[in-house]
Design a protein around this motif. Sequence first.
Motif: not given
Length: 83
Positions: A1-21
């Motif tokens: 069986m072929p080996k699975k690549l190690p799963s890695t998680k992303p290092d960083y994330s960006l989220q945004i929010r804003y005030k509406d009118s």
Amino acid sequence: MPKKLPSTKPDYSLQIRYKDSYGKWSPWKDHGKGYFFNIELVQKQIRLLVAPYKGNEIEVRFEWNGWLCDYAGIPTGEVISLR
């Protein structure tokens, strides 16, 4: 069986929010996850994310390795507030 690549998680994330009118905050929107190479790339992404919302009060969540960081990448535990 072929080996699975190690799963890695992303290092960083960006989220945004804003005030509406009406002065209410929008829900947080995911705007990217990835692997951290250097702070200049992340800062460029933040500037590109914020550009369409000029004139609104904006908050950006920059989470890096589980920590909320400021624009310079220093863990502060707070979101980045922009006006």
